[in-house]
Design a protein around this motif. Structure first.
Motif, PDB file in Angstrom:
ATOM      1  N   ASN A 129       5.237   5.806   1.957  1.00 29.35           N
ATOM      2  CA  ASN A 129       4.806   7.089   1.428  1.00 29.35           C
ATOM      3  C   ASN A 129       5.174   7.165  -0.049  1.00 29.35           C
ATOM      4  O   ASN A 129       6.348   7.144  -0.404  1.00 29.35           O
ATOM      5  CB  ASN A 129       5.480   8.228   2.194  1.00 29.35           C
ATOM      6  N   GLY A 130       4.165   7.234  -0.913  1.00 28.18           N
ATOM      7  CA  GLY A 130       4.411   7.261  -2.350  1.00 28.18           C
ATOM      8  C   GLY A 130       4.523   8.646  -2.943  1.00 28.18           C
ATOM      9  O   GLY A 130       4.529   8.785  -4.172  1.00 28.18           O
ATOM     10  N   PHE A 131       4.631   9.681  -2.104  1.00 25.64           N
ATOM     11  CA  PHE A 131       4.600  11.055  -2.603  1.00 25.64           C
ATOM     12  C   PHE A 131       5.648  11.302  -3.684  1.00 25.64           C
ATOM     13  O   PHE A 131       5.342  11.826  -4.760  1.00 25.64           O
ATOM     14  CB  PHE A 131       4.800  12.038  -1.443  1.00 25.64           C
ATOM     15  N   ILE A 173       0.851  -1.188   0.000  1.00 28.15           N
ATOM     16  CA  ILE A 173       0.000   0.000   0.000  1.00 28.15           C
ATOM     17  C   ILE A 173       0.888   1.239   0.000  1.00 28.15           C
ATOM     18  O   ILE A 173       1.836   1.332   0.773  1.00 28.15           O
ATOM     19  CB  ILE A 173      -0.929   0.049   1.235  1.00 28.15           C
ATOM     20  N   ASP A 174       0.569   2.168  -0.883  1.00 31.85           N
ATOM     21  CA  ASP A 174       1.227   3.464  -0.882  1.00 31.85           C
ATOM     22  C   ASP A 174       0.256   4.517  -0.356  1.00 31.85           C
ATOM     23  O   ASP A 174      -0.901   4.592  -0.811  1.00 31.85           O
ATOM     24  CB  ASP A 174       1.659   3.856  -2.295  1.00 31.85           C
ATOM     25  N   GLY A 175       0.720   5.308   0.582  1.00 36.39           N
ATOM     26  CA  GLY A 175      -0.037   6.457   1.050  1.00 36.39           C
ATOM     27  C   GLY A 175       0.493   7.723   0.403  1.00 36.39           C
ATOM     28  O   GLY A 175       1.295   7.679  -0.538  1.00 36.39           O
ATOM     29  N   PHE A 176       0.050   8.880   0.907  1.00 38.62           N
ATOM     30  CA  PHE A 176       0.423  10.152   0.305  1.00 38.62           C
ATOM     31  C   PHE A 176       0.624  11.180   1.405  1.00 38.62           C
ATOM     32  O   PHE A 176      -0.340  11.685   1.984  1.00 38.62           O
ATOM     33  CB  PHE A 176      -0.667  10.617  -0.667  1.00 38.62           C
ATOM     34  N   ASP A 177       1.888  11.452   1.727  1.00 41.12           N
ATOM     35  CA  ASP A 177       2.235  12.471   2.718  1.00 41.12           C
ATOM     36  C   ASP A 177       3.232  13.442   2.104  1.00 41.12           C
ATOM     37  O   ASP A 177       4.408  13.108   1.920  1.00 41.12           O
ATOM     38  CB  ASP A 177       2.843  11.826   3.979  1.00 41.12           C
TER      39      ASP A 177
END
Length: 374
Positions: free
Chosen positions: A189-191, A143-147
């Motif tokens: 974190n995929g930002f 899972i990639d999130g976005f920060d």
């Protein structure tokens, strides 16, 4: 009518050689210089045969992610008194274009999480399934999130996701350690990896428009493998492994037991239940809402490819664009053999088939390093 050797020119700065074997017709091409900087498909020109028919060909550039270029910039200064200084900087352009970063990507800050399954058979895997037996990609995050590190106030998307996982050892991929005590889920974190196109409402809207235009164009010549739908259609095209489809749903989609192959775009809320199976990228971009349920019988509900969820506007009916990405919503109820398996053959290869030129970057170069030179 050709005799070897035969030269081939690719408009721009590419070249190739052609082979004829024991025949006088062209049987193959070998690229000797792939060129650089192409933004559209170039023309291909063959030299004329001594006698016979001029050959023709078409070229297609790889339309994957543009990871940009790195520049080395050197500056020199001298004062009136003769003092001198020299500095050097390495800087890079941002990532542009479509990119799949995780098996599941919650592309936006502060995601709203309903549930993740608590079943022992549930999984989200970022290791490349590589069903086409090409060179496997390195492990992706489950899972990639976005920060955004520059966000004010700071966001905590990755931690929010981790806190909602009842079975952290079932999220396997880059950065994870399922056998550790306690288990470490593969959530990152995929930002940076998502880049400017996939990390901004404008970039994602351009991606939607490109898929829509491709689906409209292809549907006119091949309506069995491409379609554009309005809100809440009764069903969508499913295709098969050798004939993947392109579905563009402008609004919500509610479907049980869907078994399909190809690109699925939903601009509203995607609701799928039963033992659904999908091979390919599922792009829920717009309202950015997914509600999965069902599974538990047979193979369960499995997505092979990638799932990307992102909120870029207020609602698919008004389409008022947000200034920055909103909070995506994700919920998966049920259990059994449900899961998502990253597979570049379905996550990336299909997306390379349609023309998409991302909007030009609006961001300055990012500094990678800086040093003073003697």
């Amino acid at each position: 009518g050709y005799n070897e050797p035969l030269s081939v020119t690719i408009t721009g700065n590419g070249t190739a050689t052609a082979s004829t074997g024991v025949t006088t017709v062209i049987t193959g091409l070998t690229i000797t210089n792939p060129g650089l900087g192409y933004t559209s498909d170039p023309a291909v020109t063959f030299s004329a045969p001594p006698a016979g028919t001029l050959a023709t060909a078409t070229a297609r550039i790889g339309r994957g992610t543009n990871y940009g270029r790195v520049f080395q910039i050197t500056s020199f200064a001298q004062t009136a008194s003769g003092a001198r200084s020299m500095m050097q900087m390495e800087a890079t352009t941002p990532v542009l274009g479509y990119v799949s970063t995780g098996a599941l990507t919650l592309d936006g800050p502060n995601p709203s999480i309903g549930n993740f399954p608590n079943s022992d058979n549930f999984f989200v895997r970022g290791d490349d399934g590589n069903s086409c037996s090409e060179t496997a990609q390195p492990d992706h995050p489950a899972i990639d999130g976005f920060d955004d590190p520059n966000a004010v106030p700071a966001t905590h998307s990755v931690q929010t996701i981790v806190d909602e996982l009842p079975r952290p050892d079932h999220y396997v991929g880059d950065g994870g350690c399922p056998t550790c005590t306690p288990p470490v889920p593969s959530v990152q974190n995929g930002f940076e990896s998502l880049g400017e196109t996939m990390g901004t409402p404008g970039g994602l809207k351009a991606l939607l428009d490109a898929v829509n235009a491709y689906a409209v164009s292809r549907a006119t010549t091949d309506p069995t493998h491409a379609a554009v739908y309005g809100n809440d259609p009764a069903g969508v095209l499913e295709g098969d492994a050798t004939h993947p489809v392109v579905n563009y749903v402008d609004g919500d989609l509610n479907k049980n037991n869907l078994n399909g192959y190809g690109i699925l775009v939903v601009t509203g809320r995607l609701t799928m239940g039963g033992n659904f199976v999908w091979h390919g990228p599922i792009l829920v971009i717009g309202d950015g809402e997914i509600d999965f349920a069902g599974g538990g019988n047979g193979a369960g509900a499995v997505v092979t490819g990638t799932v990307i969820v992102s909120k870029i506007w207020d609602d698919h009916t008004t389409k008022n664009m947000l200034s920055s990405l909103g909070s995506p919503y994700f919920n998966w109820g049920g259990g059994g053999g449900n899961g998502i398996q990253y597979d570049h053959c379905w996550a990336d290869n299909l997306m390379d088939d349609f023309p998409f030129n991302p909007p030009p970057s609006t961001k300055p170069l990012k500094v990678l390093s800086m040093r003073q030179l003697p």
